[in-house]
Write an enzyme that holds these catalytic residues in place. Sequence first.
Site, PDB file in Angstrom:
ATOM      1  N   HIS A  80      28.240  38.974  30.710  1.00 51.63           N
ATOM      2  CA  HIS A  80      26.914  39.266  31.278  1.00 51.63           C
ATOM      3  C   HIS A  80      26.118  37.984  31.526  1.00 51.63           C
ATOM      4  O   HIS A  80      25.479  37.839  32.574  1.00 51.63           O
ATOM      5  CB  HIS A  80      26.130  40.196  30.361  1.00 51.63           C
ATOM      6  CG  HIS A  80      26.762  41.538  30.189  1.00 51.63           C
ATOM      7  ND1 HIS A  80      26.298  42.473  29.296  1.00 51.63           N
ATOM      8  CD2 HIS A  80      27.845  42.106  30.795  1.00 51.63           C
ATOM      9  CE1 HIS A  80      27.057  43.557  29.362  1.00 51.63           C
ATOM     10  NE2 HIS A  80      28.007  43.354  30.254  1.00 51.63           N
ATOM     11  N   HIS A 239      27.856  48.296  37.317  1.00 49.48           N
ATOM     12  CA  HIS A 239      28.039  47.464  36.129  1.00 49.48           C
ATOM     13  C   HIS A 239      29.426  46.833  36.116  1.00 49.48           C
ATOM     14  O   HIS A 239      29.583  45.685  35.664  1.00 49.48           O
ATOM     15  CB  HIS A 239      27.824  48.240  34.837  1.00 49.48           C
ATOM     16  CG  HIS A 239      27.949  47.346  33.639  1.00 49.48           C
ATOM     17  ND1 HIS A 239      26.945  46.478  33.251  1.00 49.48           N
ATOM     18  CD2 HIS A 239      28.990  47.102  32.792  1.00 49.48           C
ATOM     19  CE1 HIS A 239      27.348  45.768  32.220  1.00 49.48           C
ATOM     20  NE2 HIS A 239      28.588  46.129  31.922  1.00 49.48           N
ATOM     21  N   ASP A 243      30.223  42.919  35.655  1.00 46.30           N
ATOM     22  CA  ASP A 243      31.245  42.356  34.768  1.00 46.30           C
ATOM     23  C   ASP A 243      32.220  41.472  35.536  1.00 46.30           C
ATOM     24  O   ASP A 243      32.570  40.369  35.093  1.00 46.30           O
ATOM     25  CB  ASP A 243      32.037  43.481  34.092  1.00 46.30           C
ATOM     26  CG  ASP A 243      31.348  44.041  32.867  1.00 46.30           C
ATOM     27  OD1 ASP A 243      30.364  43.438  32.388  1.00 46.30           O
ATOM     28  OD2 ASP A 243      31.806  45.089  32.370  1.00 46.30           O
ATOM     29  N   HIS A 266      38.453  43.349  32.176  1.00 45.82           N
ATOM     30  CA  HIS A 266      38.425  41.927  31.832  1.00 45.82           C
ATOM     31  C   HIS A 266      39.818  41.295  31.867  1.00 45.82           C
ATOM     32  O   HIS A 266      39.981  40.159  32.310  1.00 45.82           O
ATOM     33  CB  HIS A 266      37.800  41.734  30.457  1.00 45.82           C
ATOM     34  CG  HIS A 266      36.430  42.320  30.341  1.00 45.82           C
ATOM     35  ND1 HIS A 266      35.377  41.906  31.132  1.00 45.82           N
ATOM     36  CD2 HIS A 266      35.933  43.293  29.532  1.00 45.82           C
ATOM     37  CE1 HIS A 266      34.287  42.603  30.815  1.00 45.82           C
ATOM     38  NE2 HIS A 266      34.603  43.448  29.854  1.00 45.82           N
TER      39      HIS A 266
END
Length: 307
Positions: A80, A239, A243, A266
Amino acid sequence: MLQRTLAKSIGVTGVGLHSGERVALTLHPAPENSGISFRRTDLDGEMGEQIKLNPYLINDTRLSSTIVTDKGLRVGTIEHIMSALSAYGIDNALIELNAPEIPIMDGSSLPFIYLLQDAGVVDQKAQKRFLKILKPVEIKEAGKWVRFTPYDGFKVTLTIEFDHPVFNRSPPTFEIDFAGKSYIGEIARARTFGFMHEVEMMRAHNLGLGGNLNNAIVIGDTDVLNPEGLRYPDEFVRHKILDAIGDLYIVGHPIVGAFEGYKSGHAVNNALLRAVLADETAYEWVEFADSDDLPDAFHELNIRNCG
């Protein structure tokens, strides 16, 4: 276009999402060509040394993008703050914290945007370097995929898929071309999210101890549990874009190219960065000394001044 750093040091306190512990974080200006670095002020000796971020330090992606050095030093949940640094084109900064993870704040990047606005931004003397994608590069993994393709600007397209009634009421795909859209207006307010049954399971394993309705969207059996509802109708996928932008900025430079993903996370985001860097024919480093040559997606960076 020139490199930039913060005009002054600035600090904030918050809570770690997984530890539940209070975290003091300070961002400092840094010299040109020094990149984004982290330092744990709660550790001594080698463990307290400054670490320059790069994609090869992201060695734990189970719940966030987490730095894990060969000595076992950890800095978690960096995506973030990296997303916010990307939005303001910060090339050089030192981030100090006294805990193993960046504070979660409200679950979005907006508090870090405000922090950067308060600190101000200054240009430095060296030219900013951009990572330009020259050919398609793709990573496929267990029903998900991400790819870079050449593009004269910066565009992100993501699709999410969850078997839950809440997601049936929310558009699964969002595309943003930064030549015509603002990160702060379209992405920064989107919060992290999780399912109530996952929260209970995580807490049983001493994880997610700092999570609550003030810093995450919590999804129950049939609906969002947050009384205020969603900040965007498609906040979930926005969101994921927040990310992804943070994950990609771990390379330390703005990217000239298009990023697409289906059920990205991720791990695959980091794998894509590594795949690009491993293929010298997939990218080149470029500079834009003449603002007329700067792709439209980065014009807002060129004129933005937080101070």
